[in-house]
Design an enzyme around this catalytic site. Sequence first.
Site, PDB file in Angstrom:
ATOM      1  CE  LYS A   1      28.711  37.361  49.686  1.00  0.00           C
ATOM      2  NZ  LYS A   1      27.739  38.464  50.218  1.00  0.00           N
TER       3      LYS A   1
ATOM      4  NE  ARG B   1      28.959  47.671  50.688  1.00  0.00           N
ATOM      5  CZ  ARG B   1      28.593  46.509  49.910  1.00  0.00           C
ATOM      6  NH1 ARG B   1      29.423  45.633  50.775  1.00  0.00           N
ATOM      7  NH2 ARG B   1      27.920  46.272  49.137  1.00  0.00           N
TER       8      ARG B   1
END
Length: 208
Positions: free
Chosen positions: A13, A122
């Site tokens: 997103k 990440r």
Amino acid sequence: MNLIFLGPPGAGKGTHASKLSQQLSIPQISTGDMLRSALREQTTLGLEAKKFMDAGELVPDGVIIGMVKERLKAPDARKGYIFDGFPRTAAQAEALGAFAKIDVVLNLMVSDEVIIRRLSGRRVCPACNGTFHITFLKDEKVCPTCGAALIQRKDDEPETILNRLSVYRRQTEPLINYYQQQGLLRSVDGEGFVDDNYTAILTALDIK
Ligand code: AMP
């Protein structure tokens, strides 16, 4: 155009909203980024939100709704905006409906397996705000953009990821149906290559 990017944590997103925000010259409104920035500035709101964020839980609706309402008063939001990570509960979606008119809700679809792989690898840069995955880093400790030391978000640690996913499935996923019923939903595959997914998003939004 007033947009919502919906999807589980790690669906992309933020990445896509940031790119689209530049392309359309409208702001990306990320409630997660707003909370992290409040925390960096040690505001009461930031400190209050920290315990929820670290545990992978949602920050209470009243806090989030108030924050978003304030944000929409800024002049840059007049021509449109992209919500990234908001709304995340039925109460937030209903509150939003009372003070904003949403044109499209873009739903990024990604399986749990892919999410876990993405989030656990990440790394973020506290200096330039960049986000990277260890698979694509020469040195997983150094930011390839500015050279600062990369960190792992506390909520990207394995046990918190699982909790965030279950919170998403329980509290946020029902919004897919909510917006589908309003005729606003467009779903796009979020698992392939980033560039391909972005192209699919543009097509879904009828942007040439
Ligand atoms: P994100 O960067 O969007 O993954 O958000 C990080 C964390 O901030 C979430 O796990 C929540 O603890 C909190 N948060 C962000 N947006 C919201 C929201 N709309 N409602 C409640 N909590 C939120």
